[in-house]
Design a protein around this motif. Sequence first.
Motif, PDB file in Angstrom:
ATOM      1  N   ARG A 112       0.839  -1.203   0.000  1.00  0.00           N
ATOM      2  CA  ARG A 112       0.000   0.000   0.000  1.00  0.00           C
ATOM      3  C   ARG A 112       0.871   1.248   0.000  1.00  0.00           C
ATOM      4  NH1 ARG A 112      -2.872  -2.878   4.137  1.00  0.00           N
ATOM      5  NH2 ARG A 112      -2.206  -1.361   5.714  1.00  0.00           N
ATOM      6  N   ARG A 113       1.914   1.232   0.798  1.00  0.00           N
ATOM      7  CA  ARG A 113       2.826   2.378   0.869  1.00  0.00           C
ATOM      8  C   ARG A 113       3.522   2.604  -0.469  1.00  0.00           C
ATOM      9  NH1 ARG A 113       4.363   7.136   3.271  1.00  0.00           N
ATOM     10  NH2 ARG A 113       6.621   7.254   3.549  1.00  0.00           N
ATOM     11  N   ALA A 114       4.005   1.544  -1.092  1.00  0.00           N
ATOM     12  CA  ALA A 114       4.682   1.679  -2.384  1.00  0.00           C
ATOM     13  C   ALA A 114       3.742   2.256  -3.435  1.00  0.00           C
ATOM     14  CB  ALA A 114       5.236   0.336  -2.835  1.00  0.00           C
ATOM     15  N   ALA A 115       2.501   1.773  -3.456  1.00  0.00           N
ATOM     16  CA  ALA A 115       1.533   2.266  -4.444  1.00  0.00           C
ATOM     17  C   ALA A 115       1.261   3.753  -4.270  1.00  0.00           C
ATOM     18  CB  ALA A 115       0.236   1.470  -4.343  1.00  0.00           C
ATOM     19  N   SER A 116       1.350   4.250  -3.033  1.00  0.00           N
ATOM     20  CA  SER A 116       1.055   5.661  -2.786  1.00  0.00           C
ATOM     21  C   SER A 116       2.078   6.591  -3.427  1.00  0.00           C
ATOM     22  CB  SER A 116       0.980   5.923  -1.278  1.00  0.00           C
ATOM     23  OG  SER A 116       2.275   5.922  -0.683  1.00  0.00           O
ATOM     24  N   PHE A 117       3.248   6.079  -3.775  1.00  0.00           N
ATOM     25  CA  PHE A 117       4.283   6.876  -4.422  1.00  0.00           C
ATOM     26  C   PHE A 117       4.177   6.866  -5.944  1.00  0.00           C
ATOM     27  CE2 PHE A 117       6.439   6.176  -0.330  1.00  0.00           C
ATOM     28  CZ  PHE A 117       6.949   7.435  -0.081  1.00  0.00           C
ATOM     29  N   ALA A 118       3.289   6.075  -6.496  1.00  0.00           N
ATOM     30  CA  ALA A 118       3.223   5.890  -7.954  1.00  0.00           C
ATOM     31  C   ALA A 118       2.496   7.074  -8.603  1.00  0.00           C
ATOM     32  CB  ALA A 118       2.523   4.582  -8.294  1.00  0.00           C
ATOM     33  N   GLY A 119       3.253   8.082  -9.026  1.00  0.00           N
ATOM     34  CA  GLY A 119       2.668   9.224  -9.702  1.00  0.00           C
ATOM     35  C   GLY A 119       1.736  10.012  -8.797  1.00  0.00           C
ATOM     36  N   HIS A 120       0.727  10.616  -9.401  1.00  0.00           N
ATOM     37  CA  HIS A 120      -0.254  11.433  -8.705  1.00  0.00           C
ATOM     38  C   HIS A 120      -1.586  10.679  -8.634  1.00  0.00           C
ATOM     39  CE1 HIS A 120       2.486  14.825  -8.648  1.00  0.00           C
ATOM     40  NE2 HIS A 120       2.774  14.560  -9.904  1.00  0.00           N
ATOM     41  N   PRO A 121      -2.532  11.149  -7.794  1.00  0.00           N
ATOM     42  CA  PRO A 121      -3.796  10.414  -7.645  1.00  0.00           C
ATOM     43  C   PRO A 121      -4.511  10.142  -8.962  1.00  0.00           C
ATOM     44  CG  PRO A 121      -3.604  12.061  -5.923  1.00  0.00           C
ATOM     45  CD  PRO A 121      -2.436  12.273  -6.842  1.00  0.00           C
ATOM     46  N   GLN A 122      -4.472  11.103  -9.892  1.00  0.00           N
ATOM     47  CA  GLN A 122      -5.147  10.892 -11.174  1.00  0.00           C
ATOM     48  C   GLN A 122      -4.555   9.697 -11.922  1.00  0.00           C
ATOM     49  OE1 GLN A 122      -3.842  13.664  -9.989  1.00  0.00           O
ATOM     50  NE2 GLN A 122      -5.127  15.462 -10.395  1.00  0.00           N
ATOM     51  N   ILE A 123      -3.243   9.522 -11.811  1.00  0.00           N
ATOM     52  CA  ILE A 123      -2.571   8.381 -12.452  1.00  0.00           C
ATOM     53  C   ILE A 123      -2.956   7.083 -11.756  1.00  0.00           C
ATOM     54  CG2 ILE A 123      -0.315   7.300 -12.830  1.00  0.00           C
ATOM     55  CD1 ILE A 123       0.769  10.146 -13.325  1.00  0.00           C
TER      56      ILE A 123
END
Length: 256
Positions: A87-98
Motif C-alpha cells: 500500500r505504501r509503495a503504491a502511494s508513491f506511484a505518480g499522482h492520484p489521477q494516475i
Amino acid sequence: MKPAPFEYAAPRSLDEALALLAEHGDEAKVLAGGQSLVPLLNFRLTRPSLVVDLNRVEGLDYMEDGRIGALVRMRRVEQEAREPMLRRAASFAGHPQIRNRGTACGSVAHADPASELPCALLALGARVQLRSARGQRDLPIEDFLLGTYWTALEPDELLVEIELPEQPAGTRSAFVEHARVHGDFALAGAAVVARPDALVVSLLAVADRALRVELPAEAADEPRQAAALAVRDLPDGYRRSLAEALVRRALEEAAG
C-alpha cells in the motif's frame, strides 16, 4: 502529437482477448489503464496495428487472498492491499489521477526500473500469472523482469494476475524512496521485508530493473551494516550512496 492509425478492439471475455493477441502477435498492444501506453502512442514510440482494450473484460478486477487481477487500479492497491508495504509503495506511484486509472499489472508489465510496484513485489516474493491461447505460465517476478521495459511476456501473452505469498508471523516491512518532487520518478528507492528467517531488500532506479538482495535475518538488527551490504555490488556514485541511506531508513522504519 497524435498516434499513428490503429485498429481498436474491445473484447468482452478473456478468451476473446487472448485470441486477438494470438492472431496479431507483435502488432497488437494491450490497453488497461493506459498510463504507459497512451504516451507511447502519442509520441509514436510504438505503432501497433491493433489496440486491445481490456476494460470490458469481466472478471479481471478482483483483489482477494493476495491475488491482484489485471484490471485492479493502483488506487485500490494503495487503499486495500493486504500488505502494508505494498500500500505504501503504491502511494508513491505518480499522482492520484494516475493511480485512479493505472493498473498494478500494467505497472509490472511496463517494467520501468524506477517503478515502485515491481520493487515492492520483488521484496515480497510475488509471482505473476501469464495467459495465452496456448495455456498458462506462472513465474516468480524476478524471472519476469528482464531489463528496462523488457519482460518474459511473449507477444501473445497477457499478465492476468499478481500473486502475493502470505508473509510469516513476525514479518516487518517498509518502503521508502527519494524523488525531487513527490509524484516524479524516483532517483532511488528501497523496499525491505524483515522475516524471521531472512532480510530481503529490493532496490529501484539503481539498475536496468529492480534488484533483490537477501541477507541473514539478524542483519536487520544493524541497519547501517545491512544497508552497506545491500548496495555493495552497485557502482560507486551518488545513486549507491542514496540507495544505502534509503535502505537504512527503511530498516529503521520497519523496526519502529
